[in-house]
Design an enzyme around this catalytic site. Structure first.
Site, PDB file in Angstrom:
ATOM      1  N   HIS A  53      44.335  51.757  46.366  1.00  0.00           N
ATOM      2  CA  HIS A  53      43.111  51.312  45.699  1.00  0.00           C
ATOM      3  C   HIS A  53      43.011  49.796  45.567  1.00  0.00           C
ATOM      4  O   HIS A  53      41.905  49.263  45.391  1.00  0.00           O
ATOM      5  CB  HIS A  53      42.982  51.968  44.322  1.00  0.00           C
ATOM      6  CG  HIS A  53      43.758  51.271  43.244  1.00  0.00           C
ATOM      7  ND1 HIS A  53      45.116  51.436  43.087  1.00  0.00           N
ATOM      8  CD2 HIS A  53      43.368  50.390  42.278  1.00  0.00           C
ATOM      9  CE1 HIS A  53      45.526  50.691  42.065  1.00  0.00           C
ATOM     10  NE2 HIS A  53      44.496  50.050  41.558  1.00  0.00           N
ATOM     11  N   ASP A  54      44.130  49.047  45.644  1.00  0.00           N
ATOM     12  CA  ASP A  54      44.074  47.580  45.550  1.00  0.00           C
ATOM     13  C   ASP A  54      44.784  46.900  46.724  1.00  0.00           C
ATOM     14  O   ASP A  54      45.201  45.738  46.606  1.00  0.00           O
ATOM     15  CB  ASP A  54      44.698  47.097  44.234  1.00  0.00           C
ATOM     16  CG  ASP A  54      43.699  47.027  43.093  1.00  0.00           C
ATOM     17  OD1 ASP A  54      42.490  46.877  43.380  1.00  0.00           O
ATOM     18  OD2 ASP A  54      44.105  47.151  41.923  1.00  0.00           O
ATOM     19  N   HIS A  70      48.147  42.199  40.509  1.00  0.00           N
ATOM     20  CA  HIS A  70      47.658  43.096  41.558  1.00  0.00           C
ATOM     21  C   HIS A  70      48.626  43.115  42.746  1.00  0.00           C
ATOM     22  O   HIS A  70      48.339  42.602  43.828  1.00  0.00           O
ATOM     23  CB  HIS A  70      46.257  42.683  42.005  1.00  0.00           C
ATOM     24  CG  HIS A  70      45.195  43.017  41.005  1.00  0.00           C
ATOM     25  ND1 HIS A  70      44.653  42.071  40.151  1.00  0.00           N
ATOM     26  CD2 HIS A  70      44.585  44.199  40.696  1.00  0.00           C
ATOM     27  CE1 HIS A  70      43.747  42.650  39.383  1.00  0.00           C
ATOM     28  NE2 HIS A  70      43.689  43.939  39.685  1.00  0.00           N
ATOM     29  N   GLN A  98      43.247  40.888  24.664  1.00  0.00           N
ATOM     30  CA  GLN A  98      43.590  42.306  24.701  1.00  0.00           C
ATOM     31  C   GLN A  98      42.745  43.114  23.723  1.00  0.00           C
ATOM     32  O   GLN A  98      42.300  44.224  24.033  1.00  0.00           O
ATOM     33  CB  GLN A  98      45.079  42.489  24.390  1.00  0.00           C
ATOM     34  CG  GLN A  98      46.001  42.066  25.521  1.00  0.00           C
ATOM     35  CD  GLN A  98      45.806  42.911  26.767  1.00  0.00           C
ATOM     36  OE1 GLN A  98      45.974  44.130  26.737  1.00  0.00           O
ATOM     37  NE2 GLN A  98      45.454  42.267  27.869  1.00  0.00           N
ATOM     38  N   SER A 147      52.184  45.666  44.451  1.00  0.00           N
ATOM     39  CA  SER A 147      52.520  47.076  44.681  1.00  0.00           C
ATOM     40  C   SER A 147      53.065  47.750  43.430  1.00  0.00           C
ATOM     41  O   SER A 147      53.055  48.979  43.333  1.00  0.00           O
ATOM     42  CB  SER A 147      53.513  47.206  45.833  1.00  0.00           C
ATOM     43  OG  SER A 147      54.777  46.683  45.477  1.00  0.00           O
ATOM     44  N   CYS A 148      53.552  46.969  42.465  1.00  0.00           N
ATOM     45  CA  CYS A 148      53.997  47.576  41.204  1.00  0.00           C
ATOM     46  C   CYS A 148      52.794  48.154  40.454  1.00  0.00           C
ATOM     47  O   CYS A 148      52.884  49.235  39.867  1.00  0.00           O
ATOM     48  CB  CYS A 148      54.726  46.542  40.351  1.00  0.00           C
ATOM     49  SG  CYS A 148      55.500  47.238  38.881  1.00  0.00           S
TER      50      CYS A 148
END
Length: 724
Positions: free
Chosen positions: A503-504, A463, A673, A465-466
């Site tokens: 958003h995060d 979480h 996953q 900026s990427c």
């Protein structure tokens, strides 16, 4: 009992272990006894609900003799025999069940569960009867119970006092023999009768007649109870200061209503009077009557009224099915499923528990405080371009294919020294004409992107900026799909791009469950509800509007800003996973299904535009499994590392471990996953693909799922197979 199961086995073997493991699976604590003496001592001490006695080896002890001393629910365990022996001697000894030897844990488990849900619970109910009748005797509200033949079986002392009757005058009498008030209108009786025939409660105002002939207005509740053989019994009482009323189901010829035809017949009602008749009591009664007669015509109320009307002329199977429909419609979360996981998969269980709950448990004394108390500022040391024209060539080259779904965000992350959001934001926002729409300068936009990115934590493995840049890229890609463009206005597109960017923001790298369990300041501020998502939305506006240099909204007209703000907040909050299935189900029912029936007008309604925007940002937020394989693998490694770090910290701080499978020493990343794709991704992207037409994403999703399945089948827990 503290230990509800007692296992009496002379020696440990596969069968005794089978029952022990079955108890553990059923969460039943159990005691194991090896001798009759110890078994009897244990039972006298704890009075177990279920006793399993080994009858295979009679040389060790006499199982039947032991059973005669034990008074709990019990069953017999024995070996298979060539000829089926009679169970009568066992029943005579006190056994209630015979179990043929089978050490399979699930077979033992099923046997225990059937006993628990059958005989044990029935015994609990019988034990409770004395307490229930003691409560009825003490109740200040008059209560009467009738049989399915409308014979009065019980009245409590309050009934006697209020109505003026003695028990001996009523017990064993049919309801029709008790005088009734003439003030009740025939249509009221038919209305009550209709409810009782359907097995529903009736509640309202009814006139009862006392023994002395006086009529009294009462607030009454009548409750039909399905008894033995499917017959209805009725119990009734007066509420809110009033005292009781009673009812019976009688056929038109005043004969008893038998269970062979439960839907026919009319209802006769017997009621008592109120103990208090003062003005205050009467005022409460009339208020209750008005409340029950209100018709507040919300859409759902209209639907329920239509169904109620349809039930009147429906055959029994249809009426019962409509009852179930009404139960569902009266729930508060019509689109939220009851969460169940597939095949009790621990990875899915942990993902649901970690992502879709608030932590469930609270611990006092453990506070989780962020290291950076006030990180929300505009750093002056970051060097960013003045405009798109000033972007260094190597970075510009990295972004050449940013309109493609296969765009590699990690190359941009490396080229920008972990500042991909500012550079990608400048290009994407320029392509969509965001500055022109907001009437702000490119310098203001640049400053805004810079301060937003500065408030993402680069120390987070996932979480950061990427991830925000990746979600922005996916959002821009979806906005270019033809049906999405048909559905949304320019203000919706700009709001979606801004929401994706913020958003995060300031995400701490921990889940909502963690923050709630840790008693963090944010969890306290937002009442353990959508903690992070509320923080992201609030902080985004705080840091935007407090400095004119980065306030991209400063030149907007007030009403347009309010609309934009509401849309951004709604989309950011939609990324919270507790309402995942609600959003997906609403989208499918309100958009996918009408579109399949060629209802085109649904695309432009305001309500459905909101659903499209929510679905868009949700899919963008968790689109990693739909990326090209190498990108998918990298994202899987990053999110796993972040969950591993959370588990490590939970153990250090003594907090509940909300996702135990994410232990870095034991976790199977392929399994995690597979569970995530199977439970959260597949249905959502099927719905989104049906709307937006995304064949390349669905192909990636299929390929990636096969990749993880292949690793799992080889029992590999890693991101990639070992080199050949």
């Amino acid at each position: 009992a503290n230990d509800p199961v007692l296992l009496v086995f002379a020696k440990e073997d596969s069968q005794s272990n089978g029952f022990s493991w079955a108890c553990e699976k059923a969460n039943f604590r159990c005691t194991v006894a090896r001798t009759p003496e110890s078994a009897l001592e244990c039972y006298l001490d704890k009075h177990h609900d279920i006793v399993v006695i080994d009858h295979r080896h009679s040389r060790y002890f006499d199982a039947e003799a032991l059973c005669r001393y034990v008074g709990a629910r019990r069953f017999l365990q024995s070996q298979p025999e060539r000829e089926e022996a009679s169970v009568m001697p066992l029943i005579a000894a006190g056994f209630s069940r015979r179990y043929v030897e089978n050490a399979n844990v699930m077979t033992c488990y099923n046997e225990l569960i059937q006993l628990e849900h059958g005989e044990v619970r029935a015994q609990f109910k019988l034990r409770a009867c004395n307490a229930i009748f003691a409560a009825l005797e003490q109740s200040q509200e008059a209560i009467e119970i009738t049989s399915e033949d409308q014979v009065i079986q019980y009245v409590n002392p309050a009934y006697e006092s209020i109505m003026g009757y003695q028990k001996g005058e009523l017990m064993g009498k049919e309801v029709m023999e008790v005088p009734k008030s003439e003030k009740n209108k025939p249509d009221l009786l038919e209305s009550i009768n209709s409810c009782i025939r359907k097995g529903k409660e009736w509640q309202g105002i009814y006139y009862g007649k006392k023994k002395n002939g006086d009529s009294v207005q009462q607030s009454v509740k009548i409750t039909p109870v399905i008894g033995q053989g499917g017959c209805k019994r009725c119990a009734s009482c007066i509420e809110c200061g009033c005292r009781v009323a009673y009812y019976g189901c009688l056929s038109p010829d005043n004969q008893s209503c038998k269970h062979k035809d439960r839907r026919k017949g009319s209802l006769d009602v017997r009621s008592t009077t109120s103990r208090g008749s003062d003005g205050d009591s009467q005022r409460r009664h009339s208020s209750m009557a008005r409340i029950h007669s209100m018709t507040i015509e919300a859409p759902i109320t209209k639907v329920i009224n239509i169904i109620n009307a349809a039930q009147e002329s429906s055959p029994m199977p249809v009426a019962e099915a409509l009852d179930r429909v009404l139960e569902i419609l009266r729930t508060t979360e019509l689109y939220s499923p009851q969460l169940g996981t597939k095949e009790e998969d621990p990875h899915t269980n942990d993902l649901v528990g970690g992502l879709m709950t608030d932590g469930l448990r609270r611990l006092s004394g453990n506070e989780y405080m962020f290291a950076a108390k006030h990180p929300h500022h505009l750093p002056g040391h970051l060097s960013t371009p003045l405009s798109l024209n000033d972007i260094p060539p190597q970075i510009a080259q990295t972004m050449e294919n940013e309109e493609s779904w296969d765009f590699d965000i990690f190359n941009l992350e490396a080229a920008t020294m972990k500042r991909p959001l500012t550079y990608l934001g400048l290009k994407v926002f320029s392509r969509f004409g965001v500055c022109e729409f907001l009437n702000c300068t490119e310098a203001t936009l640049r400053s805004w992107l810079q301060v937003i990115e500065a408030n993402y934590h680069s120390s987070n493995s996932y979480h950061n900026s990427c991830h925000a840049a990746d979600v922005l890229h996916a959002t821009a890609y979806f906005l270019c799909k033809e049906r999405v463009k048909q559905s949304l206005d320019p203000i919706d597109e700009v709001a979606a791009l801004i929401a994706a960017t913020v958003h995060d923001v300031d995400h701490p790298g921990r889940t909502n469950s963690f923050l709630c369990n840790a008693g963090s300041e944010l969890a306290i501020l937002y009442n353990d509800t959508a903690v992070l998502e509320s923080h992201h939305a609030a902080l985004a506006f705080q840091i935007t509007i407090r400095d004119d240099k980065c306030n991209i909204f400063k030149n907007m007209e007030r009403n347009e800003y309010r609309t934009m703000r509401q849309a951004i907040i709604d989309m950011v909050l939609a990324t919270e996973m507790t309402k995942h299935f609600e959003h997906v189900n609403k989208f499918v029912n309100s958009i996918n299904k009408p579109l399949a029936e060629s209802v085109k007008s649904i695309l432009t309604s305001p309500e459905n535009r909101i659903l499209v925007k929510r679905m868009l940002i949700k899919c963008a937020d968790i689109s990693n499994p739909c990326r090209p394989l190498e990108l998918c693998i990298e994202w899987a490694g990053r999110i796993s590392e972040e969950y591993f770090a959370q588990t490590d910290e939970e153990k250090r701080q003594g907090l509940p471990v909300v996702m135990p499978v994410f232990d870095r020493n034991t976790c199977s990343i392929p399994k995690s996953q597979i569970s995530f794709i199977d439970y959260f991704i597949t249905d959502m992207f099927d719905a989104w693909d049906a709307f937006a037409d995304l064949p390349n994403l669905m192909q990636h999703l299929d390929n990636n799922f096969k990749y993880w399945k292949g690793l799992d089948e080889r029992k590999l827990h890693t991101l990639r197979p070992p080199p050949e």
